[in-house]
Each structure stands twice: as structure tokens, then as C-alpha cells.
Design a protein around this motif. Sequence first.
Motif, mmCIF file in Angstrom:
data_model
loop_
_atom_site.group_PDB
_atom_site.id
_atom_site.type_symbol
_atom_site.label_atom_id
_atom_site.label_comp_id
_atom_site.label_asym_id
_atom_site.label_seq_id
_atom_site.Cartn_x
_atom_site.Cartn_y
_atom_site.Cartn_z
ATOM 1 N N PRO A 9 0.830 -1.203 0.000
ATOM 2 C CA PRO A 9 0.000 0.000 0.000
ATOM 3 C C PRO A 9 0.865 1.254 0.000
ATOM 4 C CG PRO A 9 0.144 -0.853 2.217
ATOM 5 C CD PRO A 9 0.872 -1.837 1.332
ATOM 6 N N GLN A 10 0.314 2.336 -0.503
ATOM 7 C CA GLN A 10 1.001 3.619 -0.368
ATOM 8 C C GLN A 10 1.068 4.001 1.109
ATOM 9 O OE1 GLN A 10 0.576 7.214 -3.080
ATOM 10 N NE2 GLN A 10 -0.679 7.851 -1.361
ATOM 11 N N VAL A 11 2.223 4.503 1.533
ATOM 12 C CA VAL A 11 2.394 4.958 2.909
ATOM 13 C C VAL A 11 2.238 6.472 2.946
ATOM 14 C CG1 VAL A 11 4.013 5.145 4.835
ATOM 15 C CG2 VAL A 11 3.889 3.031 3.503
ATOM 16 N N SER A 12 1.342 6.943 3.808
ATOM 17 C CA SER A 12 1.085 8.371 3.926
ATOM 18 C C SER A 12 0.584 8.661 5.330
ATOM 19 C CB SER A 12 0.031 8.819 2.901
ATOM 20 O OG SER A 12 -1.257 8.361 3.291
ATOM 21 N N GLU A 13 0.287 9.910 5.596
ATOM 22 C CA GLU A 13 -0.250 10.288 6.906
ATOM 23 C C GLU A 13 -1.631 9.691 7.135
ATOM 24 O OE1 GLU A 13 -0.045 14.515 7.279
ATOM 25 O OE2 GLU A 13 2.151 14.548 7.321
ATOM 26 N N GLN A 14 -2.277 9.225 6.079
ATOM 27 C CA GLN A 14 -3.594 8.601 6.201
ATOM 28 C C GLN A 14 -3.507 7.079 6.369
ATOM 29 O OE1 GLN A 14 -3.111 11.174 3.654
ATOM 30 N NE2 GLN A 14 -3.791 12.419 5.404
ATOM 31 N N SER A 15 -2.308 6.517 6.357
ATOM 32 C CA SER A 15 -2.181 5.064 6.476
ATOM 33 C C SER A 15 -2.762 4.576 7.802
ATOM 34 C CB SER A 15 -0.703 4.660 6.399
ATOM 35 O OG SER A 15 -0.164 4.929 5.134
ATOM 36 N N PRO A 16 -3.585 3.528 7.768
ATOM 37 C CA PRO A 16 -4.140 3.006 9.022
ATOM 38 C C PRO A 16 -3.066 2.379 9.891
ATOM 39 C CG PRO A 16 -4.707 1.575 7.186
ATOM 40 C CD PRO A 16 -4.046 2.781 6.591
ATOM 41 N N ILE A 17 -3.181 2.569 11.207
ATOM 42 C CA ILE A 17 -2.207 2.029 12.158
ATOM 43 C C ILE A 17 -2.941 1.459 13.366
ATOM 44 C CG2 ILE A 17 -0.339 3.585 11.472
ATOM 45 C CD1 ILE A 17 -1.039 5.279 13.994
ATOM 46 N N PHE A 18 -2.279 0.562 14.076
ATOM 47 C CA PHE A 18 -2.806 0.121 15.356
ATOM 48 C C PHE A 18 -2.934 1.327 16.278
ATOM 49 C CE2 PHE A 18 -2.071 -4.277 14.302
ATOM 50 C CZ PHE A 18 -2.889 -4.983 15.184
ATOM 51 N N PRO A 19 -4.011 1.429 17.047
ATOM 52 C CA PRO A 19 -4.166 2.546 17.981
ATOM 53 C C PRO A 19 -2.954 2.667 18.904
ATOM 54 C CG PRO A 19 -6.210 1.325 17.816
ATOM 55 C CD PRO A 19 -5.184 0.534 17.050
ATOM 56 N N GLY A 20 -2.393 3.874 18.969
ATOM 57 C CA GLY A 20 -1.225 4.123 19.799
ATOM 58 C C GLY A 20 0.099 3.971 19.082
ATOM 59 N N ASP A 21 0.084 3.412 17.875
ATOM 60 C CA ASP A 21 1.323 3.272 17.109
ATOM 61 C C ASP A 21 1.720 4.618 16.517
ATOM 62 O OD1 ASP A 21 3.475 1.825 16.275
ATOM 63 O OD2 ASP A 21 2.335 0.407 15.063
ATOM 64 N N GLU A 22 2.967 4.724 16.085
ATOM 65 C CA GLU A 22 3.498 5.981 15.556
ATOM 66 C C GLU A 22 3.108 6.131 14.090
ATOM 67 O OE1 GLU A 22 5.612 9.591 15.991
ATOM 68 O OE2 GLU A 22 5.152 8.079 17.506
ATOM 69 N N PRO A 23 2.330 7.162 13.724
ATOM 70 C CA PRO A 23 1.915 7.317 12.329
ATOM 71 C C PRO A 23 3.060 7.816 11.453
ATOM 72 C CG PRO A 23 1.164 9.181 13.612
ATOM 73 C CD PRO A 23 1.784 8.227 14.595
ATOM 74 N N PHE A 24 2.841 7.718 10.157
ATOM 75 C CA PHE A 24 3.801 8.258 9.193
ATOM 76 C C PHE A 24 3.730 9.783 9.195
ATOM 77 C CE2 PHE A 24 4.589 10.045 4.995
ATOM 78 C CZ PHE A 24 5.824 9.519 4.674
ATOM 79 N N ARG A 25 4.882 10.417 9.287
ATOM 80 C CA ARG A 25 4.979 11.873 9.152
ATOM 81 C C ARG A 25 6.195 12.205 8.294
ATOM 82 N NH1 ARG A 25 3.862 11.325 14.730
ATOM 83 N NH2 ARG A 25 1.838 12.185 15.383
ATOM 84 N N LEU A 26 6.045 13.187 7.444
ATOM 85 C CA LEU A 26 7.143 13.649 6.600
ATOM 86 C C LEU A 26 7.299 15.147 6.767
ATOM 87 C CD1 LEU A 26 8.016 12.687 2.981
ATOM 88 C CD2 LEU A 26 7.692 15.096 3.535
ATOM 89 N N LYS A 27 8.533 15.588 6.908
ATOM 90 C CA LYS A 27 8.809 17.023 6.938
ATOM 91 C C LYS A 27 9.990 17.321 6.021
ATOM 92 C CE LYS A 27 12.009 17.172 10.890
ATOM 93 N NZ LYS A 27 12.280 17.808 12.210
ATOM 94 N N TRP A 28 10.023 18.541 5.542
ATOM 95 C CA TRP A 28 11.109 18.980 4.670
ATOM 96 C C TRP A 28 12.177 19.669 5.512
ATOM 97 C CZ3 TRP A 28 11.343 17.060 0.017
ATOM 98 C CH2 TRP A 28 10.175 16.622 -0.600
ATOM 99 N N THR A 29 13.405 19.194 5.379
ATOM 100 C CA THR A 29 14.525 19.820 6.085
ATOM 101 C C THR A 29 15.319 20.752 5.169
ATOM 102 O OG1 THR A 29 15.897 17.876 5.615
ATOM 103 C CG2 THR A 29 14.719 17.928 7.706
ATOM 104 N N ALA A 30 15.089 20.665 3.881
ATOM 105 C CA ALA A 30 15.681 21.601 2.913
ATOM 106 C C ALA A 30 14.813 21.591 1.667
ATOM 107 C CB ALA A 30 17.113 21.203 2.562
ATOM 108 N N ARG A 31 14.699 22.733 1.024
ATOM 109 C CA ARG A 31 13.915 22.845 -0.205
ATOM 110 C C ARG A 31 14.757 23.456 -1.306
ATOM 111 N NH1 ARG A 31 8.524 21.384 0.303
ATOM 112 N NH2 ARG A 31 8.928 20.989 -1.896
ATOM 113 N N LEU A 32 14.533 22.937 -2.507
ATOM 114 C CA LEU A 32 15.246 23.403 -3.681
ATOM 115 C C LEU A 32 15.014 24.896 -3.878
ATOM 116 C CD1 LEU A 32 16.942 22.269 -6.065
ATOM 117 C CD2 LEU A 32 14.790 22.005 -7.297
ATOM 118 N N SER A 33 16.111 25.631 -4.011
ATOM 119 C CA SER A 33 16.019 27.092 -4.177
ATOM 120 C C SER A 33 17.333 27.590 -4.747
ATOM 121 C CB SER A 33 15.746 27.761 -2.824
ATOM 122 O OG SER A 33 16.876 27.637 -1.977
#
Length: 207
Positions: A9-33
Amino acid sequence: MKRIWDISPQVSEQSPIFPGDEPFRLKWTARLSADCPVNLSAITMSPHVGAHADAPLHYANGAASSAEVELQAYLGPCRVIHAINCGPLIQIEHLRHAAALMPARVLVRCCQSADTEWNPDFSAFAPDTVDWLAGLGVKLIGLDTPSVDPASSKLLASHQQLLRLNLRVLENLVLDEVAEGDYELIALPLKLAGACASPVRAILREL
């Protein structure tokens, strides 16, 4: 070219998880500029999000982590067996029709379509079924639900069978478009030191 089925399955912030498990999160630490030549991201997540391989460490202290498991079980001939709407537990009777000349890897399709939201009423393996499959020479089992044990289980009897029999497991697969039959499985875990599981990009390839 041999046909490939992507069974992850695609992994995203909407991915189902067991209650209390750590969800998927993505953040940008650098952006093209003008001042930065690349986009750079960082992720946090439980290794049980999406398609994943539990390591024995998940259910036994001191057992092998994802970095320590041998890889042979995750690569090679595989049989997909349909047990759609089989109920709470996959029983031997649901798989017996496909038992002849069983390969070392078995994936069971329980769902008409894999859940995209958390649903605790999923199908899991009966411990006797795990034992029966091992007796046929199976080294890896997998399914299209979150766990080989029911969501409410505290004893994790099927996980303990995996430990006793030295079997490997894949969970959270997507088998919606896969017919019953034999394929080549490729689903290698990452070499994550000390981790209790690893995400996999699981695919099937025609033989």
C-alpha cells in the motif's frame, strides 16, 4: 518482460495504524532554491506502517532484529491463496484446496479490498494453521491485514508459533488484484539495527 504486481500500500499520513502506534509523518529539512541544490525530507513512523516484515524481536526479547534476519525467506517462489471473507481466523480448511506442492512462501488474501482505514475486525491466522503450513515446508506467511493475530489478542499465539517454528511474516499487503496461483515474491526488509520490524516494498512477479 515478466509482469509485476505491486502488493504494497502507499504509505502516507492517512495510512491506518494500530491505535497508539506511531503514524507516518514527513517534513522537509531543505527545499530546492537558489541557495539550496536539493529537496531533502525526513520521516518518522512505526516500522509496522504499510507493508512490513515483523522481526522475531517484535514478539521475543533478545530475538533477531530486522538487521539480523536471514533474507532467503523473503525472496523466491510463492503461492497466493484466496480465503476472502473467511471470518476472524484463517483456518486450515480455508487453505487446504491449494496445499499440493506448496512452495516455501504463502500469502493469503482475506479481503475483497484491503482496508484504507483502521478496522479492528480483520482476519488473522489460527495458530493451528501456522503449524500446518510449517509442516508443509512453508518458511514465510503473509496476509492483507494488519496482523497474524487478532487486534484484541494479548497472547499473540500465532506470533509465538512463528517464533517456535522459525517462520517469517509479512503483514499489511494489498492482494486485491492478485489471482490465486504461484508467483515469485520479492519483499526484502531493510537492515535496521535493533528494529522490531521493517517496511518492505513487496512485489510479486510472474514465474
